[in-house]
Scaffold this motif. Structure first.
Motif, PDB file in Angstrom:
ATOM      1  N   VAL A   8       0.853  -1.187   0.000  1.00  0.00           N
ATOM      2  CA  VAL A   8       0.000   0.000   0.000  1.00  0.00           C
ATOM      3  C   VAL A   8       0.886   1.233   0.000  1.00  0.00           C
ATOM      4  CG1 VAL A   8      -1.697   1.326   1.311  1.00  0.00           C
ATOM      5  CG2 VAL A   8      -1.878  -1.162   1.211  1.00  0.00           C
ATOM      6  N   VAL A   9       0.537   2.199  -0.838  1.00  0.00           N
ATOM      7  CA  VAL A   9       1.277   3.458  -0.895  1.00  0.00           C
ATOM      8  C   VAL A   9       0.314   4.604  -0.635  1.00  0.00           C
ATOM      9  CG1 VAL A   9       2.736   4.966  -2.289  1.00  0.00           C
ATOM     10  CG2 VAL A   9       2.821   2.492  -2.631  1.00  0.00           C
ATOM     11  N   LYS A  10       0.675   5.477   0.296  1.00  0.00           N
ATOM     12  CA  LYS A  10      -0.106   6.685   0.565  1.00  0.00           C
ATOM     13  C   LYS A  10       0.780   7.905   0.355  1.00  0.00           C
ATOM     14  CE  LYS A  10      -4.220   5.315   2.114  1.00  0.00           C
ATOM     15  NZ  LYS A  10      -5.493   5.805   1.575  1.00  0.00           N
ATOM     16  N   GLN A  11       0.324   8.802  -0.538  1.00  0.00           N
ATOM     17  CA  GLN A  11       1.001  10.068  -0.787  1.00  0.00           C
ATOM     18  C   GLN A  11       0.128  11.199  -0.239  1.00  0.00           C
ATOM     19  OE1 GLN A  11       2.438  10.480  -4.800  1.00  0.00           O
ATOM     20  NE2 GLN A  11       3.014   8.310  -4.940  1.00  0.00           N
ATOM     21  N   PRO A  12       0.628  12.444  -0.261  1.00  0.00           N
ATOM     22  CA  PRO A  12      -0.142  13.535   0.352  1.00  0.00           C
ATOM     23  C   PRO A  12      -1.581  13.642  -0.125  1.00  0.00           C
ATOM     24  CG  PRO A  12       2.084  14.276  -0.087  1.00  0.00           C
ATOM     25  CD  PRO A  12       1.981  12.896  -0.671  1.00  0.00           C
ATOM     26  N   CYS A  13      -1.836  13.396  -1.418  1.00  0.00           N
ATOM     27  CA  CYS A  13      -3.207  13.545  -1.911  1.00  0.00           C
ATOM     28  C   CYS A  13      -4.118  12.421  -1.424  1.00  0.00           C
ATOM     29  CB  CYS A  13      -3.218  13.600  -3.434  1.00  0.00           C
ATOM     30  SG  CYS A  13      -2.581  12.108  -4.226  1.00  0.00           S
ATOM     31  N   LYS A  64      -3.325   6.223  11.058  1.00  0.00           N
ATOM     32  CA  LYS A  64      -3.284   5.030  11.902  1.00  0.00           C
ATOM     33  C   LYS A  64      -3.179   3.803  11.001  1.00  0.00           C
ATOM     34  CE  LYS A  64      -5.560   6.893  15.960  1.00  0.00           C
ATOM     35  NZ  LYS A  64      -6.580   6.707  17.014  1.00  0.00           N
ATOM     36  N   VAL A  65      -2.142   3.010  11.257  1.00  0.00           N
ATOM     37  CA  VAL A  65      -1.942   1.754  10.546  1.00  0.00           C
ATOM     38  C   VAL A  65      -2.294   0.643  11.529  1.00  0.00           C
ATOM     39  CG1 VAL A  65      -0.313   0.318   9.274  1.00  0.00           C
ATOM     40  CG2 VAL A  65      -0.133   2.816   9.145  1.00  0.00           C
ATOM     41  N   LEU A  66      -3.404  -0.038  11.295  1.00  0.00           N
ATOM     42  CA  LEU A  66      -3.955  -0.956  12.282  1.00  0.00           C
ATOM     43  C   LEU A  66      -4.101  -2.369  11.716  1.00  0.00           C
ATOM     44  CD1 LEU A  66      -6.906   1.325  13.512  1.00  0.00           C
ATOM     45  CD2 LEU A  66      -4.544   1.307  14.337  1.00  0.00           C
ATOM     46  N   ASN A  67      -3.610  -3.353  12.469  1.00  0.00           N
ATOM     47  CA  ASN A  67      -3.872  -4.764  12.179  1.00  0.00           C
ATOM     48  C   ASN A  67      -3.517  -5.141  10.740  1.00  0.00           C
ATOM     49  OD1 ASN A  67      -5.051  -4.788  14.805  1.00  0.00           O
ATOM     50  ND2 ASN A  67      -6.961  -4.051  13.920  1.00  0.00           N
ATOM     51  N   CYS A  68      -2.343  -4.729  10.306  1.00  0.00           N
ATOM     52  CA  CYS A  68      -1.852  -5.083   8.973  1.00  0.00           C
ATOM     53  C   CYS A  68      -0.798  -6.177   9.112  1.00  0.00           C
ATOM     54  CB  CYS A  68      -1.259  -3.866   8.265  1.00  0.00           C
ATOM     55  SG  CYS A  68      -2.486  -2.585   7.910  1.00  0.00           S
ATOM     56  N   HIS A  69      -0.817  -7.160   8.209  1.00  0.00           N
ATOM     57  CA  HIS A  69       0.025  -8.339   8.357  1.00  0.00           C
ATOM     58  C   HIS A  69       0.656  -8.739   7.027  1.00  0.00           C
ATOM     59  CE1 HIS A  69      -1.958  -8.622  12.236  1.00  0.00           C
ATOM     60  NE2 HIS A  69      -3.114  -8.558  11.602  1.00  0.00           N
ATOM     61  N   ASP A  70       1.933  -9.113   7.115  1.00  0.00           N
ATOM     62  CA  ASP A  70       2.636  -9.658   5.952  1.00  0.00           C
ATOM     63  C   ASP A  70       2.503  -8.725   4.753  1.00  0.00           C
ATOM     64  OD1 ASP A  70       4.199 -11.448   4.634  1.00  0.00           O
ATOM     65  OD2 ASP A  70       2.622 -12.912   4.256  1.00  0.00           O
ATOM     66  N   SER A  71       2.759  -7.436   4.988  1.00  0.00           N
ATOM     67  CA  SER A  71       2.555  -6.423   3.960  1.00  0.00           C
ATOM     68  C   SER A  71       3.650  -5.375   4.021  1.00  0.00           C
ATOM     69  CB  SER A  71       1.183  -5.745   4.141  1.00  0.00           C
ATOM     70  OG  SER A  71       0.137  -6.675   4.049  1.00  0.00           O
ATOM     71  N   VAL A  72       3.693  -4.536   2.980  1.00  0.00           N
ATOM     72  CA  VAL A  72       4.586  -3.380   2.957  1.00  0.00           C
ATOM     73  C   VAL A  72       3.717  -2.133   2.812  1.00  0.00           C
ATOM     74  CG1 VAL A  72       6.538  -2.252   1.840  1.00  0.00           C
ATOM     75  CG2 VAL A  72       6.401  -4.749   1.879  1.00  0.00           C
ATOM     76  N   ILE A  73       3.835  -1.219   3.784  1.00  0.00           N
ATOM     77  CA  ILE A  73       3.012  -0.007   3.821  1.00  0.00           C
ATOM     78  C   ILE A  73       3.932   1.200   3.683  1.00  0.00           C
ATOM     79  CG2 ILE A  73       1.244   1.264   5.079  1.00  0.00           C
ATOM     80  CD1 ILE A  73       0.425  -1.622   4.575  1.00  0.00           C
ATOM     81  N   TYR A  74       3.686   2.036   2.681  1.00  0.00           N
ATOM     82  CA  TYR A  74       4.458   3.261   2.480  1.00  0.00           C
ATOM     83  C   TYR A  74       3.557   4.457   2.773  1.00  0.00           C
ATOM     84  CZ  TYR A  74       7.506   0.273  -0.452  1.00  0.00           C
ATOM     85  OH  TYR A  74       8.329  -0.720  -0.953  1.00  0.00           O
ATOM     86  N   ILE A  75       3.919   5.260   3.771  1.00  0.00           N
ATOM     87  CA  ILE A  75       3.213   6.511   4.065  1.00  0.00           C
ATOM     88  C   ILE A  75       4.189   7.641   3.744  1.00  0.00           C
ATOM     89  CG2 ILE A  75       1.918   7.831   5.762  1.00  0.00           C
ATOM     90  CD1 ILE A  75       0.751   5.039   5.139  1.00  0.00           C
ATOM     91  N   LEU A  76       4.114   8.151   2.529  1.00  0.00           N
ATOM     92  CA  LEU A  76       5.100   9.116   2.040  1.00  0.00           C
ATOM     93  C   LEU A  76       4.478  10.503   2.009  1.00  0.00           C
ATOM     94  CD1 LEU A  76       6.540   6.951  -0.895  1.00  0.00           C
ATOM     95  CD2 LEU A  76       7.174   6.938   1.528  1.00  0.00           C
ATOM     96  N   ALA A  77       4.229  11.036   3.201  1.00  0.00           N
ATOM     97  CA  ALA A  77       3.552  12.331   3.319  1.00  0.00           C
ATOM     98  C   ALA A  77       3.954  12.997   4.624  1.00  0.00           C
ATOM     99  CB  ALA A  77       2.035  12.129   3.275  1.00  0.00           C
ATOM    100  N   PRO A  78       3.884  14.339   4.672  1.00  0.00           N
ATOM    101  CA  PRO A  78       4.170  15.051   5.928  1.00  0.00           C
ATOM    102  C   PRO A  78       2.938  15.037   6.825  1.00  0.00           C
ATOM    103  CG  PRO A  78       3.726  16.631   4.166  1.00  0.00           C
ATOM    104  CD  PRO A  78       3.640  15.262   3.545  1.00  0.00           C
ATOM    105  N   LEU A  79       3.089  14.543   8.055  1.00  0.00           N
ATOM    106  CA  LEU A  79       1.982  14.421   8.994  1.00  0.00           C
ATOM    107  C   LEU A  79       2.421  14.867  10.382  1.00  0.00           C
ATOM    108  CD1 LEU A  79       0.823  10.916   7.788  1.00  0.00           C
ATOM    109  CD2 LEU A  79      -0.545  12.992   7.594  1.00  0.00           C
ATOM    110  N   ARG A  80       1.453  15.060  11.276  1.00  0.00           N
ATOM    111  CA  ARG A  80       1.779  15.410  12.656  1.00  0.00           C
ATOM    112  C   ARG A  80       1.892  14.172  13.545  1.00  0.00           C
ATOM    113  NH1 ARG A  80      -2.480  20.370  13.706  1.00  0.00           N
ATOM    114  NH2 ARG A  80      -1.891  21.669  11.927  1.00  0.00           N
ATOM    115  N   TYR A  81       0.953  13.247  13.378  1.00  0.00           N
ATOM    116  CA  TYR A  81       0.911  12.082  14.274  1.00  0.00           C
ATOM    117  C   TYR A  81       0.746  10.800  13.472  1.00  0.00           C
ATOM    118  CZ  TYR A  81      -0.072  15.700  17.748  1.00  0.00           C
ATOM    119  OH  TYR A  81       0.003  16.822  18.543  1.00  0.00           O
ATOM    120  N   ALA A  82       1.276   9.712  14.029  1.00  0.00           N
ATOM    121  CA  ALA A  82       1.107   8.393  13.413  1.00  0.00           C
ATOM    122  C   ALA A  82       1.017   7.346  14.513  1.00  0.00           C
ATOM    123  CB  ALA A  82       2.265   8.074  12.464  1.00  0.00           C
ATOM    124  N   THR A  83       0.137   6.368  14.314  1.00  0.00           N
ATOM    125  CA  THR A  83      -0.010   5.244  15.219  1.00  0.00           C
ATOM    126  C   THR A  83       0.074   3.954  14.425  1.00  0.00           C
ATOM    127  OG1 THR A  83      -1.424   6.489  16.748  1.00  0.00           O
ATOM    128  CG2 THR A  83      -1.539   4.089  16.873  1.00  0.00           C
TER     129      THR A  83
END
Length: 581
Positions: free
Chosen positions: A336-341, A349-368
């Motif tokens: 999964v890829v997330k960009q600013p748009c 919040k990235v919750l209950n994800c398994h056996d995956s690759v998650i890209y959060i490529l954006a400027p943010l204040r908080y992350a869980t």
């Protein structure tokens, strides 16, 4: 219980919510503006330091407030780390940690001098008595059985506290829902609002309720804990301050009147949320109901390649209930890829994800990151705070101001952090390493959220104890006496860079072209050695003089071994994801 202590002078004098000024309502009878808790202090602002937790109502904090006001920097009253350390009898390091934590959850940018407003600090100290909700059972445990093991990989003492079993529970448990958490936070604030207002109020001549008043300035401090869903300032919504002349000081209001108004709005919000939940359970939900999965704003930048996503657990973001948070939830065997748009609001919040690759490529204040296993998660630039909790065998690559790690096992953290990493609870076999990646917009994103790439305290983890007092879960006797486990540094010979594909299009002259966080010398030397070895191998292959058949055999052998590695490592899915681009 001590936690139930409420200041009698306000609580007794305040009238029932029904007798106060009515909460603003829309034509349909529901509240026009809903009072919400600010989630950040409760999610990222709690510290498991006993001397910061006061469970005796206002008894200790009222005296502490007076002491801090006497020692504070006047006009406005602000307190620095030495004054706080002296007042609480804690170490200077803990005082700095408390002020840094408070700064990370303020609704506005903190002062650069490292001081804090005394009254906001007292509110911060008061909510250290808050206890989080118990993790909830998943509504479809069977659906996730193949991705979340039912027993821990570790046996022996303290296995009851493993993130897999989540404290002596045979059923799998997951992060409480957004509406449950907010209702829990609102109920806490409703219960303790009399005490909170007492700490903010000023004493004047009078009897009973009239002896405590709030100025508009003191009332505004409630904005640290509460806000209206439409972004309406508290002073504008409150009938007793709404029409104040900006050129004239507003007349102070009795604390009892403020209590009535705040509690009435909290009750209205709780009732509204309960009605929404009931309607949803009865199948009457619509597009504006709570916890609705929204279509991504920019689908071309979000790639999910999987056949194992359960219905309702795809990449989602909540529409109304939390307008400032994006969710990536329930992803399995995917990229999964997330960009600013693609991002809704200022937190993820990235919750209950398994056996995956998650890209959060954006400027943010908080992350869980919560409840993930066997995954790689990249967080581009987080300006306030990151919390990673109940994860197992996860690689987290993050550039952030600060990070808190709680109850994790066999996880590796590649960090670019300006403050010491905090380690809380029952953690096992954690490793830390310097930040190891980049993408073309990284430096731009770091600048936007205020992360300084020249400061990296990745190798200074601070362990804050085995048991988190803010946890509502029970713990075996004697656990608090056990030495909490810290993190070890990744061996430089095992350190590798992580390559992020270029999803942002053509590079610009100002694009980031290398890791902006300087590597420690020993890690840099290891990287140079590996690069040199790779160049030598490539040159050796080029220099081998083979006939056409032998050259074909060598090429075939290299391809076979590379393909075997792709399947064994699980990286084949990322290639499929890139192919779909």
């Amino acid at each position: 219980m001590v936690e139930d202590q409420v200041e009698p002078s306000i609580a007794a004098a305040s009238s029932p919510p029904s007798s106060g000024a009515p909460a603003p309502t829309a034509a349909g009878g529901s509240p026009q503006f809903l009072l919400r808790p600010r989630r950040e202090p409760f999610e990222h602002g709690l510290l498991p330091i006993p001397k910061l937790i006061f469970s005796d109502g206002t008894l200790t904090l009222a005296a502490l407030t007076d002491k801090l006001l006497d020692r504070s920097i006047p006009s406005p009253h602000r307190v620095d780390a030495p004054s706080l350390a002296d007042a609480l009898q804690i170490s200077l390091d803990y005082a700095r940690l408390a002020l840094d934590t408070l700064a990370s959850v303020l609704p506005s940018e903190p002062d650069p001098d490292g001081t804090a407003d005394v009254h906001v600090l007292v509110l911060f100290l008061y909510i250290q008595s808050y206890k989080r909700l118990v993790p909830r059972p998943h509504k479809d445990s069977a659906a996730i059985a193949d991705v979340w093991p039912s027993t821990s990989a570790f046996d022996g003492y303290l296995s009851a506290l493993s993130p897999i079993q989540l404290v002596r529970s045979n059923s799998r448990r997951f992060m409480p829902s957004q509406q449950d958490e907010e209702a829990h936070q609102l109920s806490y604030l409703q219960k303790h609002m009399a005490n909170i207002l007492t700490l903010l109020a000023e004493s004047v001549e009078g009897e009973g309720d009239e002896s405590l008043v709030l100025t508009m300035e003191r009332f505004e401090h409630l904005g640290f804990l509460l806000h209206f869903s439409e972004g309406i300032p508290l002073t504008q919504a409150a009938p007793f301050f709404a029409n104040s002349d900006p050129d004239m000081p507003a007349v102070p209001v009795s604390a009892g009147q403020v209590l009535d108004w705040v509690v009435q709005n909290i009750v209205a919000s709780l009732e509204h949320n309960a009605e929404k939940v009931l309607a949803k359970e009865n199948g009457l939900q619509n597009s504006s109901d709570l916890d609705v999965a929204m279509t991504d704003a920019c689908l071309s930048h979000t790639r999910v390649q999987s056949s194992s996503l359960s219905p309702g657990t795809s990449v989602s973001s909540n529409s109304v209930y939390s307008t400032s948070t994006t969710f990536v939830e329930g992803v399995s065997k995917s990229s999964v890829v997330k960009q600013p748009c693609d991002i809704k609001g200022h937190s993820i919040k990235v919750l209950n994800c398994h056996d995956s690759v998650i890209y959060i490529l954006a400027p943010l204040r908080y992350a869980t990151i919560y409840g993930c296993s066997d995954a790689t998660i990249v967080l581009g630039a987080i300006g306030k705070a990151v919390r990673v909790e109940h994860c197992e065998r996860v690689q987290v690559i993050v550039a952030a101001k600060r990070i808190c790690i709680a109850n994790c096992r066999e996880c590796v953290f590649y960090l670019g952090v300006n403050q010491q990493p905090l380690i809380v609870g029952d953690n096992h076999k954690l490793q830390v390493a310097p930040f190891n990646t980049f993408y073309s917009h990284l430096e731009e994103h770091l600048a936007q959220v205020g992360v300084d790439s020249s400061v990296n305290r990745w190798d200074e983890p601070l362990v804050l104890g085995m048991v988190d007092p803010h946890d509502s879960l029970s713990h075996p006797a004697g656990v608090s006496d056990v030495q909490a486990e810290s993190a070890t540094c990744v061996d430089p010979d095992q350190f590798t860079s992580f390559l992020i594909p270029n999803w942002f299009g053509a590079d610009l002259p100002q694009s980031t072209k290398d890791n902006p966080f300087p590597l420690p010398e020993i890690y840099g030397a290891s990287q140079q050695k590996k690069n040199s070895n790779l160049i030598d191998i490539q040159q050796a292959i080029r220099n081998v003089h083979l006939d056409e058949n032998r050259e074909r055999e060598l090429t075939s052998a290299l391809h076979v071994h590379f393909k075997d590695w792709l399947y064994a490592s699980g990286n084949i899915r990322q290639l499929y994801c890139l192919q779909a681009d």
